[in-house]
Motif scaffolding. Structure first.
Motif, short mmCIF file in Angstrom:
data_model
loop_
_atom_site.label_atom_id
_atom_site.label_comp_id
_atom_site.label_asym_id
_atom_site.label_seq_id
_atom_site.Cartn_x
_atom_site.Cartn_y
_atom_site.Cartn_z
N PHE A 140 0.83 -1.22 0.00
CA PHE A 140 0.00 0.00 0.00
C PHE A 140 0.86 1.26 0.00
O PHE A 140 2.05 1.23 0.28
N ARG A 141 0.22 2.35 -0.36
CA ARG A 141 0.92 3.63 -0.52
C ARG A 141 0.01 4.74 -0.02
O ARG A 141 -1.21 4.57 0.09
N LEU A 142 0.60 5.87 0.26
CA LEU A 142 -0.15 7.00 0.83
C LEU A 142 0.08 8.25 -0.02
O LEU A 142 0.95 8.26 -0.88
N ALA A 148 -0.22 5.99 9.38
CA ALA A 148 0.20 4.90 8.51
C ALA A 148 0.25 3.59 9.30
O ALA A 148 -0.21 2.54 8.83
N PHE A 149 0.77 3.69 10.50
CA PHE A 149 0.89 2.51 11.36
C PHE A 149 -0.49 1.97 11.71
O PHE A 149 -0.75 0.77 11.68
N HIS A 158 7.52 5.76 1.57
CA HIS A 158 7.22 6.57 2.76
C HIS A 158 8.48 6.73 3.60
O HIS A 158 9.29 5.80 3.70
N MET A 159 8.61 7.90 4.23
CA MET A 159 9.78 8.20 5.03
C MET A 159 10.04 7.12 6.10
O MET A 159 11.17 6.80 6.40
N TYR A 160 8.97 6.59 6.67
CA TYR A 160 9.13 5.60 7.74
C TYR A 160 8.60 4.22 7.34
O TYR A 160 8.12 3.47 8.19
N ALA A 161 8.70 3.91 6.07
CA ALA A 161 8.19 2.62 5.59
C ALA A 161 8.79 1.45 6.36
O ALA A 161 8.06 0.56 6.81
N ASP A 162 10.11 1.45 6.55
CA ASP A 162 10.76 0.31 7.22
C ASP A 162 10.24 0.13 8.64
O ASP A 162 9.92 -0.98 9.06
N GLU A 163 10.15 1.23 9.38
CA GLU A 163 9.70 1.15 10.78
C GLU A 163 8.26 0.65 10.85
O GLU A 163 7.93 -0.18 11.70
#
Lengths: 262, 340
Positions: A53-55, A65-66, A92-97
């Motif tokens: 998914f994407r935002l 997002a979480f 996303h900037m925090y995709a990995d987290e």
């Protein structure tokens, strides 16, 4: 049919999409599938499900997002054949987290450590539930008033009474169904005799409170619509698409449907 | 200057413009790229199609382009140029006071140059305010309360360090405090839209004006409530303006609320150039009428007098700008159509 047969696979993908359609964006209060956030669903050989998914932007709030990723995981996990769900946020900037945190079942604070401040995810979830309830209620109240239904009658309507009421436009009918769904959540379902219009704490409205209630609800909507209009525009601009054409529906997955294997 | 079809002149002050460099050469990292991509998406999402810019132009435009868009093709008389430093994302900054000063110095009658500071710098912030005043004679600042810095997860206008800065601003005659209350990058889950700190600072610094950018959206109701209590709180219409094209009914509802709560004297027009260009915003705003149901329900009117206040007279008051004198000064310093 074996697990790996094409028809079984497509039927299962349809089940996943149907579950995802129950998950809404917290700020926009629309299903993620309709917003075009869900890019793809991949079924693994070991009954795992990956959801790409994407935002709208690289910067969209990480806690939202979480929340969405976690809601998707919960919703799809209810399917009996699903062993594990892996939401996969992209661009996303925090995709990995987010991806690591949700897949490992961490709470938001644990996934982000020092980057997170103190509001727990459940409090955020509750806050957005309330906004969604209020926003949906305003649309229905406005529709009833526009149909010249007296305030005194509106406040005495039961959930069942509201459900059986005919509204003159399809948009209003859809809005009514959306509100009723939230109203049932508030009373844990079943209470058809309960008042249709209550505040988010369950207290019924009085006739003389209706005007003030509408003013307050308008404030909620104006704030939400600001986000809503921006987010939709940003998503379309980012991925250079028109408004999302809609995700595949169940019919598309039926044998012979548009997406059925050839 | 905008002339209506009946020949009336309307003096326009654009309350929020930028002269940025987000070109790939200046991008320090992926965040720099993503930041300008996000601005570009705002631009595309809310502008009319014929106003869309090519990406490279949006990343970096020259001074001549900006002067033409604001003052030659555009109807703006004076523009307030606001800084956004972002040195973590851009090698030379996104648009610092120093960068903005380059164009402001070329057209001193046309630009009002604002500064910025971070109260968490302590003594250094006070030194920097002195420097900005002495070097650029600033009359206003643009502040970002939601920004993270080291262990700090943002700051409040009523923090002790901030109060020391405001005391100095007051002393030096830096009266206009623009505050960004809107979307932010970090913190990740803080309510960066919270406007309640404005209430304290506005009460305690009656000599200063607090201009809440983006009229507190999406916390419009909280903002209205505070602005009603505090006579020195104003609403900047940057980002709210382009909804006039993309979502006119929504724009009307927001404006109806603002006029009901704040009245016509507390709102400032702004384009947020180069995200949007002022010409189409001004044209649409002058042609705009509130729908009857909103006028009736809220008991408000959007008259030509009100539009003139929003488009320039309110900002002129805040910045002590004498419009008749300014008109004469501008007439003496004509801009060449081919400024480049």
């Amino acid at each position: 049919m074996s697990d790996r047969s094409p028809h079984r696979q497509e039927a299962r993908r349809a089940e996943v999409y149907a579950r995802l359609a129950t998950v809404t964006d917290p700020e926009l209060d629309e299903p993620l599938t309709e917003l075009g956030f869900v890019e793809d669903v991949t079924l693994g050989s070991d009954r795992t499900v990956a959801i790409g998914f994407r935002l709208p932007t690289y910067w969209c709030a990480a806690n939202f997002a979480f929340l969405m990723a976690d809601d998707m995981r919960r919703a799809v996990s209810t399917l009996p054949w699903v062993k594990s769900v892996r939401p996969e946020l992209r661009d996303h900037m925090y995709a990995d987290e987010v991806n690591r945190g949700v897949t490992q079942g961490l709470d938001f604070g644990a996934a982000f450590g020092d980057l997170a401040s103190d509001e727990p995810l459940d409090a955020l979830r509750a806050k957005f539930w309330r906004k969604s309830f209020e926003r949906r209620q305003e649309v229905v109240l406005a529709a009833l008033l526009a149909q010249s239904i007296e305030p005194a009658r509106i406040v005495t309507l039961t959930i069942g009474g509201l459900e059986s009421m005919q509204l003159s436009s399809p948009d209003w009918a859809r809005a009514k169904a959306r509100y009723v769904a939230r109203r049932h959540e508030l009373s844990d379902g079943g209470a058809y005799q309960a008042a249709a219009f209550v505040d988010a704490d369950g207290r019924p409205l009085a006739t003389n409170e209706l005007a003030a209630r509408m003013t307050a609800l308008r404030g909620v909507r104006l704030n939400m619509e600001f986000n809503s209009a921006l987010c939709r525009g940003l998503l379309a601009a980012r991925y250079q698409e028109g408004p999302p054409a809609g995700e595949p529906t169940l019919a598309d997955f039926m044998p012979g449907g548009a997406l059925a294997p050839r | 200057m905008y002339r209506t079809t009946s020949g009336e002149e309307i003096f326009i002050i654009d309350g929020h413009v930028h002269f940025w460099d987000a070109s790939p050469a200046n991008q320090r990292n992926i965040h720099g790229k993503q930041f300008i991509d996000c601005f570009f998406a705002y631009h595309n999402a809310l502008s009319p199609k014929e106003q869309h810019w090519p990406k490279a132009k949006f990343e970096k435009y020259d001074a001549a382009t900006m002067v033409r868009d604001l003052f030659i093709d555009g109807p703006v008389d004076v523009a307030i140029i606001q800084p956004t430093y972002l040195k973590d994302f851009y090698t030379n900054g996104f648009n610092t006071t120093g960068q903005n000063a380059v164009i402001a110095k070329q057209h001193p009658e046309r630009f009002i140059l604002n500064g910025a500071f971070d109260p968490r710098d302590g003594e250094l912030a006070l030194d920097y305010i002195h420097y900005l005043k002495e070097t650029f004679n600033i009359q206003g600042v643009k502040l970002y309360t939601a920004e993270w810095k080291g262990a700090s997860k943002g700051w409040k206008l009523n923090d002790a360090d901030a109060y020391r800065c405001f005391e100095l601003c007051d002393k030096l005659g830096i009266r206009n405090i623009h505050i960004h209350k809107g979307p932010t990058i970090t913190p990740l889950n803080k309510d960066a839209f919270d406007v309640s700190d404005v209430d304290y600072a506005a009460t305690d610094f009656q000599n200063l004006n607090f201009i809440v950018e983006h009229v507190g959206l999406p916390r419009l109701d909280d903002f209205c409530w505070i602005a009603v209590q505090e006579s020195n709180v104003y609403g900047g219409l940057a980002v709210a303006m382009p909804f006039i094209h993309a979502r006119p009914r929504y724009f009307a509802e927001v404006l109806g609320e603002l006029l009901f709560w704040l009245g016509p004297d507390k709102l400032l027009f702004a384009s947020d150039y180069a995200i949007w260009t002022p010409r189409w915003l001004v044209e649409k705003f002058l042609a705009f009428e509130l729908p009857d149901d909103i006028k009736k329900e809220r008991g408000v009117e959007l008259t030509l007098e009100t539009k003139k206040k929003i488009l320039g007279l309110n900002a002129a008051k805040l910045y002590g700008l004498n419009i008749e004198a300014k008109k004469k000064a501008l007439a003496k310093a004509p801009l060449k159509a081919a400024a480049d």
